[in-house]
Design a protein around this motif. Structure first.
Motif, mmCIF file in Angstrom:
data_model
loop_
_atom_site.group_PDB
_atom_site.id
_atom_site.type_symbol
_atom_site.label_atom_id
_atom_site.label_comp_id
_atom_site.label_asym_id
_atom_site.label_seq_id
_atom_site.Cartn_x
_atom_site.Cartn_y
_atom_site.Cartn_z
ATOM 1 N N ARG A 272 46.084 41.413 41.128
ATOM 2 C CA ARG A 272 45.374 41.295 39.824
ATOM 3 C C ARG A 272 44.292 40.823 39.541
ATOM 4 N NH1 ARG A 272 51.175 40.352 36.579
ATOM 5 N NH2 ARG A 272 52.244 42.046 37.446
ATOM 6 N N SER A 273 44.058 39.551 40.649
ATOM 7 C CA SER A 273 42.659 39.239 40.570
ATOM 8 C C SER A 273 42.190 39.250 42.043
ATOM 9 C CB SER A 273 42.491 37.777 40.018
ATOM 10 O OG SER A 273 41.317 36.922 40.405
ATOM 11 N N LEU A 274 40.892 39.394 42.345
ATOM 12 C CA LEU A 274 40.318 39.581 43.813
ATOM 13 C C LEU A 274 39.939 38.267 44.230
ATOM 14 C CD1 LEU A 274 38.770 43.080 43.604
ATOM 15 C CD2 LEU A 274 41.179 42.267 44.597
ATOM 16 N N ALA A 275 39.893 37.564 43.509
ATOM 17 C CA ALA A 275 38.982 35.946 43.542
ATOM 18 C C ALA A 275 39.482 34.855 42.439
ATOM 19 C CB ALA A 275 37.407 36.022 43.582
ATOM 20 N N LYS A 276 39.904 33.721 42.997
ATOM 21 C CA LYS A 276 40.362 32.578 42.179
ATOM 22 C C LYS A 276 40.529 31.410 42.784
ATOM 23 C CE LYS A 276 44.167 31.889 38.698
ATOM 24 N NZ LYS A 276 45.328 32.512 38.170
ATOM 25 N N ASN A 277 40.186 30.331 42.314
ATOM 26 C CA ASN A 277 40.495 28.960 42.883
ATOM 27 C C ASN A 277 40.080 28.866 44.401
ATOM 28 O OD1 ASN A 277 41.718 28.160 40.550
ATOM 29 N ND2 ASN A 277 43.645 28.851 41.021
ATOM 30 N N ARG A 278 38.600 29.413 44.562
ATOM 31 C CA ARG A 278 38.218 29.183 45.989
ATOM 32 C C ARG A 278 38.676 30.100 46.906
ATOM 33 N NH1 ARG A 278 34.255 25.546 46.641
ATOM 34 N NH2 ARG A 278 33.674 24.176 44.876
ATOM 35 N N VAL A 279 39.513 31.058 46.544
ATOM 36 C CA VAL A 279 40.002 31.895 47.319
ATOM 37 C C VAL A 279 39.642 33.464 46.820
ATOM 38 C CG1 VAL A 279 42.313 33.099 48.230
ATOM 39 C CG2 VAL A 279 42.018 30.564 48.037
ATOM 40 N N VAL A 280 39.253 34.168 47.900
ATOM 41 C CA VAL A 280 38.948 35.600 47.653
ATOM 42 C C VAL A 280 40.318 36.375 48.689
ATOM 43 C CG1 VAL A 280 36.588 35.363 47.237
ATOM 44 C CG2 VAL A 280 37.227 36.107 49.526
ATOM 45 N N VAL A 281 40.683 37.448 48.040
ATOM 46 C CA VAL A 281 41.524 38.413 48.945
ATOM 47 C C VAL A 281 40.892 39.386 49.510
ATOM 48 C CG1 VAL A 281 43.606 37.533 47.568
ATOM 49 C CG2 VAL A 281 42.415 39.572 46.899
ATOM 50 N N ALA A 282 41.312 39.849 50.725
ATOM 51 C CA ALA A 282 40.832 41.157 51.417
ATOM 52 C C ALA A 282 41.855 41.581 52.324
ATOM 53 C CB ALA A 282 39.691 40.451 52.379
ATOM 54 N N GLY A 283 41.602 43.060 52.672
ATOM 55 C CA GLY A 283 42.668 43.727 53.362
ATOM 56 C C GLY A 283 43.750 43.958 52.639
ATOM 57 N N GLU A 284 44.852 43.988 53.339
ATOM 58 C CA GLU A 284 46.391 44.189 52.609
ATOM 59 C C GLU A 284 46.741 42.977 51.495
ATOM 60 O OE1 GLU A 284 49.336 45.526 55.137
ATOM 61 O OE2 GLU A 284 48.485 47.311 55.268
#
Length: 411
Positions: A272-284
């Motif tokens: 639901r978010s791709l980036a939050k709290n010093r974390v980005v999500v990538a891949g699966e």
């Protein structure tokens, strides 16, 4: 290694998506840490990577190791395998029609991960174990690994799969859904040449796709109802080959030498978010879609290239690599591309499942008829598939990095 050094970027997860993200960050001048056990050495799957993704592999210096082990995809054939009265004409997208030698290449996953590991080793700090704890502070992310090593980074990249613990630690929720289908994956030999053409049969229970491999081999992704997949998995190779041959309507001649078949249920998921709290999500950790249209790892490559570009820009400007401005840029840059691809794959799959509804079949048939009759429209669709307008990071750009032209001697 586990002192008070603060890395620019830590990538958690060492599958293909994590390896590509780490390699792209290191190549962009970021002090990079990669954490995660080596990928499964028995992975017999392949990944069809399109032009921009191939050019990213070239930038990362892994393509020379992979070129001779990969098969070009020079064409994509779409066949309406439904029993509808409104059956669409067959459509053949040819890369040469759009001025390219190939759309991309079909690459063995084991070869891909091995080449990426070789590049990542000397260019970054590599910790080949799992993360046991993620603590997010105001200025950094603290990661504890098995064996009690502790590492710190300004930005963490969650590339640890669909059940990502790093994503959960950042408080990022997901939307998930399932399909009444499963997929069968295998490799096989065949009598007739595939001519570097990938064929997709759009059948009522889901697409059946054969992707060209070296010589007289191809790779299969057969999507069907869960009950039918269970039945097919219970057949011996000879019986399975006969059923596949009938489904392909003799396209590749006689079939033999099947690799061990694998099956899995189909599902989808997006963060639901791709980036939050010093974390980005990538891949699966960011997107899970059915294996239709070879979108999954190509999306992950665009995640990686975009991340590397944005994080390196932040470092050069003196901005906080894990700060809100950087996170917001990544979210904005990736949201439309991911949303568009997830929607398109979901719509195609559900339209096949709804093929008994006349209006759905007619709409899909009219769309394929338009593609079959308009070279200009086919060219636009092909170029969008290779170089998506919604995401064009510099490491995959059309100007500096493009699919191989017809006059290039790449073979």
């Amino acid at each position: 290694m586990a002192g008070q050094q603060i890395f620019d970027v830590t990538v958690i997860g060492a599958g293909p998506a994590g390896l590509i993200a780490a390699a792209a960050c290191a190549r962009s001048g970021l002090d990079t840490l990669l954490i995660g056990p080596p990928a499964n050495s028995e992975d017999r799957r392949t990944s069809a990577l399109f032009g921009g993704s191939i050019e990213l592999l070239k930038k990362l210096d892994v393509w020379p190791e992979l070129r001779d082990r990969s098969e070009p995809i020079g064409g994509i054939r779409i066949v309406d395998g439904s029993t509808s009265l409104f059956r669409a004409p067959e459509v053949l997208f040819e890369a040469r029609e759009a001025g390219f030698e190939a759309f991309g290449y079909n690459i063995p996953n084991m070869a891909l991960t091995k080449a990426l590991e070789a590049v990542c080793g000397p260019s970054m700090t590599r910790v080949p174990t799992g993360v046991t704890s993620v603590k997010i502070g105001a200025d950094e992310v603290e990661l504890t690994v098995a064996g009690d090593g502790v590492f710190h980074a300004r930005l963490a990249v969650a590339a640890d799969g669909r059940a990502s613990a790093t994503r959960a630690a950042a408080g990022i929720e997901v939307s998930s859904w399932t399909y009444p289908q499963s997929a069968i994956i295998t490799m096989f030999h065949h009598q007739r040449r595939h001519r570097d053409i990938s064929t997709e049969l759009h059948r009522p229970a889901g697409p059946l796709t054969v992707v060209p491999g070296p010589g007289l081999t191809s790779h299969l992704v057969w999507i069907d109802s869960r009950e039918e997949v269970e039945r097919l998995m219970g057949l011996d190779d000879a019986a399975f080959g006969r059923e596949l041959g009938q489904a392909l309507q003799g396209l590749l001649g006689s079939l033999s030498n099947f690799s061990p078949r694998q099956s899995f249920p189909l599902s989808g998921q997006t963060a639901r978010s791709l980036a939050k709290n010093r974390v980005v999500v990538a891949g699966e950790a960011a997107h899970v879609i059915p294996p239709i249209g070879a979108q999954g790892l190509n999306l992950s490559c665009r995640d990686a290239a975009t991340l590397a570009e944005i994080a390196s820009d932040a470092k050069r400007s003196g901005a906080d690599i894990g700060g809100e401005e950087t996170l917001s840029r990544y979210e904005s840059a990736r949201r439309a591309d991911i949303g568009t691809r997830v929607f398109a794959v979901d719509l195609l799959n559900r339209s096949l499942l709804s093929s008994y509804i006349p209006g759905v079949s007619l709409a899909r048939g009219l769309g394929l008829f338009a593609l079959a009759s308009s070279p200009a429209l086919r060219s636009r669709v092909m170029r969008e598939g290779i170089l998506p307008a919604a995401s064009n990071p510099l490491m995959m750009s059309a100007e500096e990095i493009s699919p191989p032209r017809l006059d290039e001697q790449t073979r």
